[in-house]
Design a protein around this motif. Structure first.
Motif, PDB file in Angstrom:
ATOM      1  N   LEU A  93      25.851  31.227  44.888  1.00  0.00           N
ATOM      2  CA  LEU A  93      27.123  30.518  44.722  1.00  0.00           C
ATOM      3  C   LEU A  93      28.016  31.108  43.629  1.00  0.00           C
ATOM      4  N   ALA A  94      27.580  32.182  42.994  1.00  0.00           N
ATOM      5  CA  ALA A  94      28.302  32.707  41.837  1.00  0.00           C
ATOM      6  C   ALA A  94      29.748  33.067  42.160  1.00  0.00           C
ATOM      7  N   SER A  95      30.014  33.547  43.366  1.00  0.00           N
ATOM      8  CA  SER A  95      31.372  33.922  43.740  1.00  0.00           C
ATOM      9  C   SER A  95      31.951  33.003  44.808  1.00  0.00           C
ATOM     10  N   TRP A  96      31.299  31.867  45.054  1.00  0.00           N
ATOM     11  CA  TRP A  96      31.729  30.992  46.144  1.00  0.00           C
ATOM     12  C   TRP A  96      32.823  29.996  45.752  1.00  0.00           C
ATOM     13  N   PRO A  97      32.678  29.260  44.651  1.00  0.00           N
ATOM     14  CA  PRO A  97      33.656  28.187  44.389  1.00  0.00           C
ATOM     15  C   PRO A  97      34.978  28.697  43.850  1.00  0.00           C
ATOM     16  N   SER A  98      36.038  27.994  44.198  1.00  0.00           N
ATOM     17  CA  SER A  98      37.333  28.224  43.549  1.00  0.00           C
ATOM     18  C   SER A  98      37.519  27.247  42.392  1.00  0.00           C
ATOM     19  N   HIS A  99      36.866  26.061  42.500  1.00  0.00           N
ATOM     20  CA  HIS A  99      37.007  25.018  41.490  1.00  0.00           C
ATOM     21  C   HIS A  99      35.654  24.382  41.187  1.00  0.00           C
ATOM     22  N   LEU A 100      35.547  23.813  39.997  1.00  0.00           N
ATOM     23  CA  LEU A 100      34.371  23.047  39.592  1.00  0.00           C
ATOM     24  C   LEU A 100      34.814  21.662  39.127  1.00  0.00           C
ATOM     25  N   VAL A 101      33.992  20.652  39.456  1.00  0.00           N
ATOM     26  CA  VAL A 101      34.168  19.296  38.932  1.00  0.00           C
ATOM     27  C   VAL A 101      32.830  18.865  38.356  1.00  0.00           C
ATOM     28  N   HIS A 102      32.826  18.471  37.096  1.00  0.00           N
ATOM     29  CA  HIS A 102      31.616  18.048  36.404  1.00  0.00           C
ATOM     30  C   HIS A 102      31.668  16.536  36.180  1.00  0.00           C
TER      31      HIS A 102
END
Length: 270
Positions: free
Chosen positions: A197-206
């Motif tokens: 997943l290292a290059s998969w997301p455009s955004h993160l929500v924590h």
């Protein structure tokens, strides 16, 4: 559907409480842009499943707290929104003596033959499988093929790849990435498994205890520049640090929180 712009996903001061009064989400405000691929990160019980179910319409949200594509889905419907969670494999219907082609046909496989065949290939689905005689991992592949067969505009995934082997999961994630690059669609994916997943997301929500602690573009976060000695990716190191801080902030679990524990079990990891 190709002429319809990809939808944004916006929440404004979204609050939710369980029937026993315990908090589920507190003041959640997010703006996820069209064609984004968002990873929803948080410990068990942080509110990930609750948020996804609210976005999908499986739980009722307060008026004007959720906007998908600029409209309130509870006023205008949820056309094009697909939610895939863990509970599907527990459905007795998909454990009966039924074959895969029949299931795919039941969700429109004959209307989308190219898409059907691509998903069968990507997920390595055997069309001779009988659903009562396959493993949970194989059953999960069929669920994904069925759930993604009809083109969607918003895809909400809740720990859905937990039963997949490494190769199938990689192929599936690449398919989703291609979807957002070639179609007008938006994805939110809750997971604890960060491999590939290292290059998969455009955004993160924590999320932490029903609150948003951080959110934004993936490239806006200060990610460790070197991999850890144990081989974690930079994304893995970032999330590991978040979860360690969450545990320190939360402290030991409270004894006697049976009501909240019940909701966690019923929601399969809310």
């Amino acid at each position: 559907m190709a002429s319809t712009p990809a939808p944004s996903i916006v929440t404004k001061k979204l609050n939710f409480k369980f029937p026993d009064g315990s908090p589920g989400l507190q003041n959640v405000s997010l703006e996820l842009p069209p064609r984004s691929r968002t990873l929803l990160i948080g410990a068990n019980g942080s509110g990930k499943t609750t948020l996804l179910r609210l976005l999908s319409g499986k739980r009722l949200a307060p008026t004007d707290t959720i906007s998908i594509g600029g409209v309130d889905p509870f006023k205008h419907g949820l056309e094009g929104v697909t939610y895939l969670g863990l509970e599907w494999v527990l459905n007795p219907i998909v454990r009966t003596d039924i074959d895969v082609p029949t299931l795919l046909k039941s969700v429109g496989g004959d209307f989308y033959p190219d898409r059907r065949d691509e998903l069968v290939d990507i997920l390595d689905v055997d069309l001779t499988w009988r659903m009562h005689a396959v493993s949970d991992g194989e059953r999960r592949r069929v669920q994904l093929a069925m759930g993604l067969l009809r083109p969607w505009t918003v895809l909400l995934l809740d720990e859905i790849t937990v039963d997949l082997d490494l190769l199938s999961r990689h192929s599936f994630l690449q398919f989703l990435k291609k979807e957002t690059e070639t179609r007008e669609c938006t994805i939110v994916y809750a997971t604890h498994i960060l491999d590939n997943l290292a290059s998969w997301p455009s955004h993160l929500v924590h999320l932490h205890q029903g609150r948003v602690k951080e959110w934004g573009r993936f490239d806006s976060f200060e990610v460790p520049s070197q991999q850890a000695a144990d081989g974690n990716s930079q994304l893995g190191q970032l999330v590991l640090g978040w979860l360690a801080d969450d545990l320190k902030e939360r402290g030991p679990r409270k004894i006697g929180s049976a009501g909240r524990a019940y909701h966690g079990l019923a929601g399969a990891g809310v």
